[in-house]
Scaffold this motif. Structure first.
Motif, mmCIF file in Angstrom:
data_model
loop_
_atom_site.group_PDB
_atom_site.id
_atom_site.type_symbol
_atom_site.label_atom_id
_atom_site.label_comp_id
_atom_site.label_asym_id
_atom_site.label_seq_id
_atom_site.Cartn_x
_atom_site.Cartn_y
_atom_site.Cartn_z
ATOM 1 N N SER A 187 0.842 -1.050 -0.085
ATOM 2 C CA SER A 187 0.090 -0.066 0.122
ATOM 3 C C SER A 187 0.789 1.239 -0.035
ATOM 4 N N ILE A 188 1.907 1.299 0.718
ATOM 5 C CA ILE A 188 2.736 2.545 0.758
ATOM 6 C C ILE A 188 3.357 2.813 -0.540
ATOM 7 N N ILE A 189 3.980 1.688 -1.284
ATOM 8 C CA ILE A 189 4.490 2.061 -2.709
ATOM 9 C C ILE A 189 3.384 2.587 -3.555
ATOM 10 N N GLY A 190 2.274 2.147 -3.355
ATOM 11 C CA GLY A 190 1.287 2.456 -4.278
ATOM 12 C C GLY A 190 0.655 3.851 -4.081
ATOM 13 N N ALA A 191 0.638 4.030 -2.777
ATOM 14 C CA ALA A 191 -0.121 5.711 -2.486
ATOM 15 C C ALA A 191 0.891 6.595 -3.023
ATOM 16 N N THR A 192 2.295 6.172 -2.527
ATOM 17 C CA THR A 192 3.321 7.255 -2.793
ATOM 18 C C THR A 192 3.516 7.535 -4.104
ATOM 19 N N GLY A 193 3.545 6.546 -5.024
ATOM 20 C CA GLY A 193 3.595 6.539 -6.367
ATOM 21 C C GLY A 193 2.426 7.324 -7.027
ATOM 22 N N MET A 194 1.159 7.310 -6.645
ATOM 23 C CA MET A 194 -0.116 7.953 -7.256
ATOM 24 C C MET A 194 0.023 9.314 -6.887
ATOM 25 N N PHE A 195 0.536 9.585 -5.525
ATOM 26 C CA PHE A 195 0.662 11.029 -5.185
ATOM 27 C C PHE A 195 1.787 11.806 -5.755
ATOM 28 N N ILE A 196 2.685 11.252 -6.193
ATOM 29 C CA ILE A 196 3.976 11.760 -7.053
ATOM 30 C C ILE A 196 3.651 12.026 -8.519
ATOM 31 N N SER A 197 2.664 11.277 -8.935
ATOM 32 C CA SER A 197 1.885 11.594 -10.229
ATOM 33 C C SER A 197 1.092 12.661 -10.080
ATOM 34 N N ALA A 198 0.224 12.711 -9.268
ATOM 35 C CA ALA A 198 -0.579 13.847 -9.113
ATOM 36 C C ALA A 198 0.168 15.258 -9.102
ATOM 37 N N ILE A 199 1.302 15.452 -8.275
ATOM 38 C CA ILE A 199 2.272 16.553 -8.369
ATOM 39 C C ILE A 199 2.707 16.705 -9.625
ATOM 40 N N GLY A 200 3.366 15.736 -10.244
ATOM 41 C CA GLY A 200 3.631 16.147 -11.695
ATOM 42 C C GLY A 200 2.594 16.791 -12.479
ATOM 43 N N LEU A 201 1.625 16.214 -12.787
ATOM 44 C CA LEU A 201 0.627 16.535 -13.329
ATOM 45 C C LEU A 201 0.091 18.097 -13.084
ATOM 46 N N LEU A 202 -0.035 18.466 -12.001
ATOM 47 C CA LEU A 202 -0.463 20.148 -11.426
ATOM 48 C C LEU A 202 0.789 21.005 -11.868
ATOM 49 N N VAL A 203 2.156 20.441 -11.707
ATOM 50 C CA VAL A 203 3.328 21.354 -11.837
ATOM 51 C C VAL A 203 3.475 21.505 -13.432
ATOM 52 N N ALA A 204 3.430 20.549 -14.054
ATOM 53 C CA ALA A 204 3.973 20.433 -15.481
ATOM 54 C C ALA A 204 3.536 21.661 -16.394
ATOM 55 N N PRO A 205 1.914 22.105 -16.258
ATOM 56 C CA PRO A 205 1.822 23.034 -17.257
ATOM 57 C C PRO A 205 2.036 24.225 -17.015
ATOM 58 N N LEU A 206 2.698 24.615 -15.675
ATOM 59 C CA LEU A 206 3.343 25.901 -15.542
ATOM 60 C C LEU A 206 4.597 26.373 -16.311
ATOM 61 N N PHE A 207 5.364 25.366 -17.003
ATOM 62 C CA PHE A 207 6.527 25.661 -17.536
ATOM 63 C C PHE A 207 6.059 26.084 -18.991
ATOM 64 N N ASP A 208 6.816 27.126 -19.552
ATOM 65 C CA ASP A 208 6.561 27.362 -21.074
ATOM 66 C C ASP A 208 7.192 26.470 -22.075
ATOM 67 N N SER A 209 8.237 26.070 -21.386
ATOM 68 C CA SER A 209 9.076 25.093 -22.251
ATOM 69 C C SER A 209 8.581 23.751 -22.186
ATOM 70 N N ALA A 210 8.119 23.297 -23.671
ATOM 71 C CA ALA A 210 7.751 21.970 -23.809
ATOM 72 C C ALA A 210 8.435 20.869 -23.382
ATOM 73 N N TRP A 211 9.845 21.123 -23.357
ATOM 74 C CA TRP A 211 10.798 20.158 -22.815
ATOM 75 C C TRP A 211 10.671 20.123 -21.418
ATOM 76 N N GLU A 212 10.541 21.004 -20.871
ATOM 77 C CA GLU A 212 10.906 21.237 -19.205
ATOM 78 C C GLU A 212 9.237 20.525 -18.725
ATOM 79 N N THR A 213 8.402 20.972 -19.549
ATOM 80 C CA THR A 213 6.889 20.191 -19.208
ATOM 81 C C THR A 213 6.989 18.655 -19.167
ATOM 82 N N SER A 214 7.749 18.241 -20.169
ATOM 83 C CA SER A 214 7.940 16.680 -20.552
ATOM 84 C C SER A 214 8.794 16.184 -19.437
ATOM 85 N N ILE A 215 9.801 17.057 -19.201
ATOM 86 C CA ILE A 215 10.684 16.420 -17.856
ATOM 87 C C ILE A 215 9.960 16.146 -16.627
#
Length: 454
Positions: A324-352
């Motif tokens: 459970s810990i592995i699964g929950a941690t992974g999904m929360f990291i995924s959520a943070i990435g999706l929230l932060v990615a559109p804030l970057f103007d560079s398409a490469w930075e968004t992809s990273i």
């Protein structure tokens, strides 16, 4: 009795064949995302019509998982896997022959029906050849190979289309042979599964009884009770109690988790190349590179998750929180990435950023497989098909939602570019958070088949 070295070689063979299989599985599945802008132009489709094409695969994939899983439990994985790989390979190639929206939807539906049986029967093979505390690595390796296939698909598809359209087609035009890049790509990809089927049919044999053996812990004794097959003949398990399955909270939680994970994964595989082209103005070959980067992150996360899942189970001696810990941690990291990615103007930075987020999101894959195997007893293929099939709601919903929302933002609200696309990201972040919360309620010790594991 086979020697330990012989058994080890057989296990390496199983892992290798399953790795190649899932690589081809995702290569054939994901390539349509990179080809979609060309299909759209060739057939004159809007975004909502494209979503119907993508959904046709996903709906069939979900609908046929349990039936094909039942076939694997009834007749054994060898015959079923060879049959379904040939089936989906034929319809991969036929994708290149379509002439309109309706035929393409039908072809992709039948393609999805074939691919539906791959993972349930792969889970069956792993459960038959590996004891519980050694399943994390083959599960992680197999899913890593799948995501590498998905990661290679945008890059290989983009380069193949460019090569055919810019070099091969003009060279052959004088001979009367007319090639179209995206169509030729599907013809080529369709041959790979046929080659795998021939090799697997010639090599595979049923596992010896000691394939499940390890230290005589209560959990492994329970597993051995389910491994009654001989080395020469597959013996089907006793009938499954569907009443117990359908009233199991763990079954529905695993289905919900897969729904959330599928929603995020299918956005990357189906829509991210179009997002890069339409919202960021990225050319086809470069969008293939960026999409590949994101999916490689998922592949690495799956591999690390496999090691981590095995290590935590061996270290702690329990499954409840290790998974459970592995699964929950992974999904929360995924959520943070999706929230932060559109804030970057560079398409490469968004992809990273999305690559990092998807790495976290895929950490949970081996843990998810581990829980399914833990609770399913000898009915792994059937119950895997059920729980994985529930992900169709997330996958198909994701494919429809992104296309429909962008069309709405463009046609109704008059938005364009990033203004039309970026609002989808917070929605996917919320879905990933829901999956993380569901993981915290999963108990891998609640055995569905007969009794709770110690």
């Amino acid at each position: 009795m086979p020697s330990t070295n012989h058994l080890s070689r057989d296990r390496v063979g199983i892992i290798s064949f399953l790795g190649i299989l899932t690589f081809v599985l995702y290569l054939d599945r994901v390539c349509i995302g990179q080809a979609m802008p060309f299909i759209q132009e060739d057939l004159g489709l809007n975004k909502t019509q494209q979503s119907y094409i993508l959904m046709a695969f996903t709906v069939a994939y979900g609908l046929f998982m349990v039936p094909v899983g039942l076939l694997g439990d009834r007749f054994g994985p060898k015959k079923v896997m060879v049959g379904i790989v040939i089936w989906w390979s034929i319809f991969t190639a036929l994708t290149g022959y379509v002439s309109g929206l309706t035929t393409l939807i039908i072809i992709r539906f039948l393609f999805g029906a074939g691919e539906a049986g791959a993972l349930p029967n792969s889970a069956k093979l792993i459960a038959r050849w590996f004891p519980p505390e050694r399943r994390g690595f083959p599960q992680g390796f197999m899913n890593t190979a799948a995501l590498l296939g998905g990661a290679c698909a945008p890059l290989v598809t983009a380069q193949t289309i460019q090569f055919v359209d810019s070099r091969l087609a003009p060279m052959l035009a004088g001979t009367g042979i007319h090639l179209v890049g995206w169509r030729t790509t599907f013809y080529l990809f369709g041959t790979l599964g046929i080659l795998w089927s021939i090799g697997f049919w010639m090599w595979y044999r049923e596992p010896p009884a000691e394939a499940m053996q390890s230290r005589p812990t209560p959990a492994l004794k329970f597993a051995l009770e389910s491994a009654r097959e001989s080395a020469d003949e597959y013996v089907p398990p006793q009938p499954l109690s569907w009443g117990r399955v359908l009233t199991s909270p763990t079954v529905w939680l695993m289905g919900l988790i897969n729904t959330c994970a599928s929603a995020v994964s299918y956005f990357y595989m189906s829509w991210y190349p179009s997002y890069l082209k339409d919202a960021r103005g990225v050319i086809n070959t470069e969008s293939g590179n960026m999409t590949t980067l994101v999916l490689i992150g998922g592949a690495l996360g799956s591999l690390w998750g496999g090691y981590l899942s095995d290590w935590m189970v061996r270290r702690t001696g329990e499954r409840r929180w290790s998974r459970s810990i592995i699964g929950a941690t992974g999904m929360f990291i995924s959520a943070i990435g999706l929230l932060v990615a559109p804030l970057f103007d560079s398409a490469w930075e968004t992809s990273i950023v999305l690559c990092i987020g998807f790495t976290g999101g895929m950490l949970m894959i081996a843990a998810w497989w581990g829980v399914v195997a833990d609770i399913s007893g000898p009915h792994v293929a059937t119950l895997f098909g059920l729980m994985n099939g529930l992900g169709v709601f997330g996958g198909a919903g994701s494919q429809f939602f992104a296309g429909a929302m962008v069309d709405h933002n463009t046609q109704v609200l008059g938005l364009a570019g990033r203004a039309a696309w970026d609002p989808v990201f917070p929605v996917y972040a919320a879905v990933a958070c829901l999956g993380g919360i569901a993981w915290l309620m999963v108990n891998a010790n609640r055995q569905v088949h007969s009794r709770t594991l110690p």
